[in-house]
Every structure is written in C-alpha cells, then in structure tokens.
Design a protein around this motif. Structure first.
Motif, mmCIF file in Angstrom:
data_model
loop_
_atom_site.group_PDB
_atom_site.id
_atom_site.type_symbol
_atom_site.label_atom_id
_atom_site.label_comp_id
_atom_site.label_asym_id
_atom_site.label_seq_id
_atom_site.Cartn_x
_atom_site.Cartn_y
_atom_site.Cartn_z
ATOM 1 N N PHE A 285 0.829 -1.206 0.000
ATOM 2 C CA PHE A 285 0.000 0.000 0.000
ATOM 3 C C PHE A 285 0.861 1.253 0.000
ATOM 4 O O PHE A 285 0.576 2.212 -0.711
ATOM 5 C CB PHE A 285 -0.942 0.022 1.212
ATOM 6 C CG PHE A 285 -2.114 -0.890 1.091
ATOM 7 C CD1 PHE A 285 -3.063 -0.712 0.089
ATOM 8 C CD2 PHE A 285 -2.293 -1.924 1.978
ATOM 9 C CE1 PHE A 285 -4.166 -1.542 -0.018
ATOM 10 C CE2 PHE A 285 -3.387 -2.768 1.887
ATOM 11 C CZ PHE A 285 -4.322 -2.583 0.887
ATOM 12 N N GLU A 286 1.916 1.244 0.803
ATOM 13 C CA GLU A 286 2.787 2.419 0.884
ATOM 14 C C GLU A 286 3.504 2.683 -0.434
ATOM 15 O O GLU A 286 3.656 3.829 -0.845
ATOM 16 C CB GLU A 286 3.788 2.275 2.034
ATOM 17 C CG GLU A 286 3.162 2.417 3.407
ATOM 18 C CD GLU A 286 2.344 3.701 3.571
ATOM 19 O OE1 GLU A 286 2.842 4.794 3.224
ATOM 20 O OE2 GLU A 286 1.193 3.606 4.037
ATOM 21 N N LYS A 287 3.952 1.623 -1.115
ATOM 22 C CA LYS A 287 4.615 1.797 -2.407
ATOM 23 C C LYS A 287 3.667 2.437 -3.422
ATOM 24 O O LYS A 287 4.071 3.306 -4.192
ATOM 25 C CB LYS A 287 5.121 0.457 -2.933
ATOM 26 C CG LYS A 287 6.368 -0.020 -2.257
ATOM 27 C CD LYS A 287 6.882 -1.296 -2.884
ATOM 28 C CE LYS A 287 8.165 -1.737 -2.222
ATOM 29 N NZ LYS A 287 8.718 -2.942 -2.823
ATOM 30 N N VAL A 288 2.426 1.994 -3.413
ATOM 31 C CA VAL A 288 1.448 2.553 -4.347
ATOM 32 C C VAL A 288 1.169 4.005 -3.980
ATOM 33 O O VAL A 288 1.145 4.876 -4.865
ATOM 34 C CB VAL A 288 0.141 1.715 -4.359
ATOM 35 C CG1 VAL A 288 -0.913 2.380 -5.227
ATOM 36 C CG2 VAL A 288 0.415 0.303 -4.852
ATOM 37 N N LYS A 289 0.966 4.276 -2.703
ATOM 38 C CA LYS A 289 0.679 5.651 -2.271
ATOM 39 C C LYS A 289 1.778 6.621 -2.674
ATOM 40 O O LYS A 289 1.512 7.733 -3.107
ATOM 41 C CB LYS A 289 0.475 5.701 -0.749
ATOM 42 C CG LYS A 289 -0.891 5.236 -0.311
ATOM 43 C CD LYS A 289 -1.033 5.258 1.187
ATOM 44 C CE LYS A 289 -1.147 6.664 1.687
ATOM 45 N NZ LYS A 289 -1.516 6.734 3.118
ATOM 46 N N ARG A 290 3.043 6.178 -2.556
ATOM 47 C CA ARG A 290 4.169 7.048 -2.923
ATOM 48 C C ARG A 290 4.209 7.351 -4.416
ATOM 49 O O ARG A 290 4.734 8.384 -4.830
ATOM 50 C CB ARG A 290 5.488 6.430 -2.481
ATOM 51 C CG ARG A 290 5.781 6.687 -1.018
ATOM 52 C CD ARG A 290 7.167 6.248 -0.627
ATOM 53 N NE ARG A 290 7.022 4.959 0.053
ATOM 54 C CZ ARG A 290 7.747 3.884 -0.191
ATOM 55 N NH1 ARG A 290 8.725 3.923 -1.056
ATOM 56 N NH2 ARG A 290 7.536 2.774 0.461
ATOM 57 N N ALA A 291 3.630 6.466 -5.215
ATOM 58 C CA ALA A 291 3.662 6.646 -6.676
ATOM 59 C C ALA A 291 2.502 7.490 -7.191
ATOM 60 O O ALA A 291 2.504 7.892 -8.350
ATOM 61 C CB ALA A 291 3.631 5.286 -7.364
ATOM 62 N N LEU A 292 1.523 7.778 -6.336
ATOM 63 C CA LEU A 292 0.325 8.488 -6.783
ATOM 64 C C LEU A 292 0.265 9.903 -6.236
ATOM 65 O O LEU A 292 0.836 10.205 -5.193
ATOM 66 C CB LEU A 292 -0.925 7.719 -6.342
ATOM 67 C CG LEU A 292 -1.067 6.297 -6.874
ATOM 68 C CD1 LEU A 292 -2.280 5.616 -6.245
ATOM 69 C CD2 LEU A 292 -1.173 6.282 -8.386
ATOM 70 N N LYS A 293 -0.488 10.725 -6.946
ATOM 71 C CA LYS A 293 -0.686 12.120 -6.527
ATOM 72 C C LYS A 293 -2.118 12.539 -6.852
ATOM 73 O O LYS A 293 -2.777 11.944 -7.704
ATOM 74 C CB LYS A 293 0.280 13.037 -7.268
ATOM 75 C CG LYS A 293 1.738 12.836 -6.911
ATOM 76 C CD LYS A 293 2.596 13.868 -7.610
ATOM 77 C CE LYS A 293 4.042 13.818 -7.368
ATOM 78 N NZ LYS A 293 4.706 12.940 -6.543
#
Length: 153
Positions: free
Chosen positions: A6-14
């Motif tokens: 989840f954290e990896k995905v969150k870091r990639a999104l804006k």
C-alpha cells in the motif's frame, strides 16, 4: 494485506489518483472487493505500469466470478516483486485455484505450507487456512478424476 505494498502505491500516486486509491483501500479493508475495484481500475488506466496496484486489484478480482483470469493476470504482473510482497504466494495460489488451475494451486499451497511450518514464529491462522486450501484442492482434483456413471434418457 501487506502494508508495504500500500505504501509503495501511495508514494507513486498524486492528486485525484491518490484520493481514489485511499477510497479503494477503504473499500478493500471493508471487504467490499468489487467496490474497491472501481477505484483501482480508474487509477490503473492512468498508471498501467504500477505492478503493486495491479496486484491489489488482482486480489479483488479473485472475488469477481466473471473476471478470474484478470485476477491471475494482475497478480502475475507483480511476480518480479514476489519476494518483497508478504502474502504473494498465497494470493497467487488462490488466483490459480479460482482459475481452475487446481494442480498448480496445490503445488503453491504445499510449498507455502513448508515455508510457514519452518518459521520460528508461526501464524496458526495462516497455516490452518493453507491446510484448508490444500484439502480443498485435493478434493477438487479427486472429484474431477472420478467417472460419472449417470445415464440421461
């Protein structure tokens, strides 16, 4: 579900994608898998190379009887990161099972059980679930191989 994914995905999104992801994650945590998919698919359209997001969506697709092949496809797209994703092998085996690849699922579950039983701090809940899945796969294989002597007139 692995919080690191989840954290990896969150870091990639804006922006809107991050907001949609958070809504989808909330639905996923409520086990509203099909509702979560609406949010995740919208994000995947704009971010087709985000394997971790496809992995999460793949788990959701395991609960959509009309899209089992998509579940397996999405989960397999994260195979390069399998060692980094907690629960990957179990979810892959589950997707294989849903796609009627019972022998392959059985092999994955059996391998996973061996790994889990060797750990010093075992998750009895996970081991129980794996054993249940192994027995289920064995029964499915057994019943598939039985001949049916029903005569329809």
């Amino acid at each position: 579900m692995d919080p690191i994914v989840f954290e990896k995905v969150k870091r990639a999104l804006k922006g809107d994608d991050l907001e949609s992801f958070n809504k989808g994650r909330s639905k996923l945590e409520q086990e509203s898998y099909l509702e979560a998919l609406t949010f995740f698919e919208k994000i995947i359209t704009g971010n087709p190379n985000l394997a971790e997001l496809k992995y999460i969506a793949g788990i959701c697709y395991c609960y959509d009887v009309n899209h089992y092949p998509k579940a397996l496809n999405y989960i397999c797209q994260a195979k390069d990161r399998a060692d980094e994703i907690d629960g990957y092998t179990f979810n892959l085996a589950y997707a294989l099972e849903k796609n009627d690849s019972t022998k392959a699922a059985l092999a994955k579950y059996t391998g996973l059980l061996d790994v889990e039983e060797k750990k010093t701090s075992k998750s009895e809940i996970l081991i129980s679930e794996i054993n249940y899945r192994i027995n289920r796969c064995k029964k499915i294989i057994e019943y598939k191989n039985k001949q049916n002597f029903v005569k329809i007139s």
